[in-house]
Motif scaffolding. Structure first.
Motif, mmCIF file in Angstrom:
data_model
loop_
_atom_site.group_PDB
_atom_site.id
_atom_site.type_symbol
_atom_site.label_atom_id
_atom_site.label_comp_id
_atom_site.label_asym_id
_atom_site.label_seq_id
_atom_site.Cartn_x
_atom_site.Cartn_y
_atom_site.Cartn_z
ATOM 1 N N ALA A 70 0.817 -1.273 0.051
ATOM 2 C CA ALA A 70 -0.158 -0.071 -0.036
ATOM 3 C C ALA A 70 0.741 1.088 0.065
ATOM 4 N N ALA A 71 0.513 2.147 -0.848
ATOM 5 C CA ALA A 71 1.503 3.326 -0.849
ATOM 6 C C ALA A 71 0.620 4.728 -1.110
ATOM 7 N N GLY A 72 1.357 5.765 -0.544
ATOM 8 C CA GLY A 72 0.693 7.125 -0.861
ATOM 9 C C GLY A 72 0.886 7.650 -2.244
ATOM 10 N N PHE B 125 3.508 8.848 8.548
ATOM 11 C CA PHE B 125 3.149 9.133 7.231
ATOM 12 C C PHE B 125 3.916 10.701 6.893
ATOM 13 N N GLU B 126 3.784 10.994 5.666
ATOM 14 C CA GLU B 126 4.492 12.023 5.438
ATOM 15 C C GLU B 126 3.943 13.275 5.545
ATOM 16 N N TYR C 226 5.890 14.826 1.231
ATOM 17 C CA TYR C 226 5.375 14.371 -0.084
ATOM 18 C C TYR C 226 5.900 15.115 -1.280
ATOM 19 N N GLY D 222 6.093 4.385 0.296
ATOM 20 C CA GLY D 222 5.669 3.542 1.358
ATOM 21 C C GLY D 222 6.774 2.916 1.995
ATOM 22 N N THR E 110 -3.266 4.325 -1.827
ATOM 23 C CA THR E 110 -4.254 4.184 -0.765
ATOM 24 C C THR E 110 -4.779 5.539 -0.083
ATOM 25 N N ASP E 111 -3.669 6.457 -0.429
ATOM 26 C CA ASP E 111 -4.191 7.894 -0.091
ATOM 27 C C ASP E 111 -3.207 8.774 -1.069
HETATM 28 N N1 HPA Z 1 3.086 7.002 3.071
HETATM 29 C C1 HPA Z 1 3.853 6.160 3.483
HETATM 30 N N2 HPA Z 1 3.420 5.113 3.495
HETATM 31 C C2 HPA Z 1 2.250 4.675 3.095
HETATM 32 C C3 HPA Z 1 1.595 5.497 2.678
HETATM 33 C C4 HPA Z 1 1.864 7.003 2.624
HETATM 34 O O1 HPA Z 1 1.301 8.017 2.455
HETATM 35 N N3 HPA Z 1 0.209 4.989 2.326
HETATM 36 C C5 HPA Z 1 0.186 3.733 2.496
HETATM 37 N N4 HPA Z 1 1.501 3.392 2.867
#
Ligand code: HPA
Length: 274
Positions: free
Chosen positions: A115-117, A194-195, A200, A212, A236-237
């Motif tokens: 999952a990553a931003g 989170f960032e 970001y 991520g 995911t965001d």
């Molecule tokens: N940042 C870092 N890791 C993550 C994020 C994010 O926005 N969303 C899901 N994993």
């Protein structure tokens, strides 16, 4: 790597070699909120990490802790259902332990998911991004230490960590499935924060499309050991300037779970030709 680590890996490999009844050439690592993929697997053997000699145990909600041997779309696979993150306090040796073990049991190709931003302004929550390249921003590297030249080179060439052949295959299968597939650069950071909006923005300026807290150390070790790598991020965001979301772990899990069937379909289509 140290003799001690090598011995530990050999013990784990010996246990799995004695127990397994299939010889998967493909391993899949399931990221946060993506454990639902296991529902589609014809499970042959599901082994809790606690039963596997020397195997680490995962501590994060949303990450189970089992190693699954089974078939997906009739292709033999071994699935890591719950990975180990650097932010949990594990050493890089522990974070990448499963990759060393996969290599030891004969895996040739590894599929990494996370999952990553999203930072690319064309991305939307729920998009799937195939990872073309990464930026290691962990501030460390899992290959630091004595190198065993029998396992891989001291100074690995990193010009094609993510297999171009598999990226091409992904695009052709996505087209067939009518699935919109993004492609981009993944920035790996330690977390657990989170960032900030400034982070970001900075990471996007540096050339990353998504960020991520996993995958990069695993990709480095897998590449060092000569495995082919294919990796996917579920967005995911968003960390896009002007629309930075207040990401929470729960929202990340929810968004990953929603996108998971798409990811499953893509992986299933690709497997027979990997
Ligand atoms: N940042 C870092 N890791 C993550 C994020 C994010 O926005 N969303 C899901 N994993």
């Amino acid at each position: 790597m140290s003799e001690e680590l090598k011995n530990r890996i050999e013990e784990t490999v010996a246990y799995l070699n004695a127990r397994k009844t299939i010889n998967p050439k493909i391993a899949i690592v399931l990221g946060s909120g993506l454990g639902g993929l296991t529902k589609t697997i014809d499970i042959i053997d599901e082994i809790p990490y606690t039963q596997i000699p020397n195997f680490p145990v995962s501590t994060v909600p949303g990450h189970k802790g089992t190693l699954i041997f089974g078939k997906l779309n009739n292709v033999e696979v071994v699935v890591l259902n719950g990975r180990f993150h650097y932010y949990e306090g594990y050493s890089m040796d522990v974070v990448t332990y499963p990759q060393q073990v996969f290599c030891g049991i004969g895996v040739k190709t590894i599929i990494l998911s996370n999952a990553a931003g999203g930072m690319n302004p064309t991305f939307k929550v729920g998009d799937i991004m195939v990872i073309r390249d990464h930026i290691n921003f962990f501030g460390t590297n899992p290959l630091i230490g004595v190198n065993d030249d029998k396992l891989g080179p001291r100074f690995p060439n990193m010009s094609e960590v993510y297999s171009h052949r598999l990226i091409k295959l992904a695009h052709s299968k996505a087209e067939k499935l009518n699935l919109h597939l993004q492609e981009g650069v993944y920035m790996g950071v330690s977390g657990p924060c989170f960032e900030t909006p400034a982070e970001y923005r900075a990471y996007h300026i540096l050339g990353a499309d998504a960020v991520g807290m996993s995958t990069v150390p695993e990709a480095i070790v897998s590449h060092h050991r000569g495995m082919d790598i294919f990796a996917l991020s579920v967005i995911t965001d968003l960390g896009v300037v002007g629309q930075v979301m207040e990401a929470s772990h729960e929202e990340v899990l929810q968004a990953a779970g929603d996108a998971e069937p798409k990811m499953m379909k893509l992986i299933c289509e690709m497997l027979p030709e990997m």
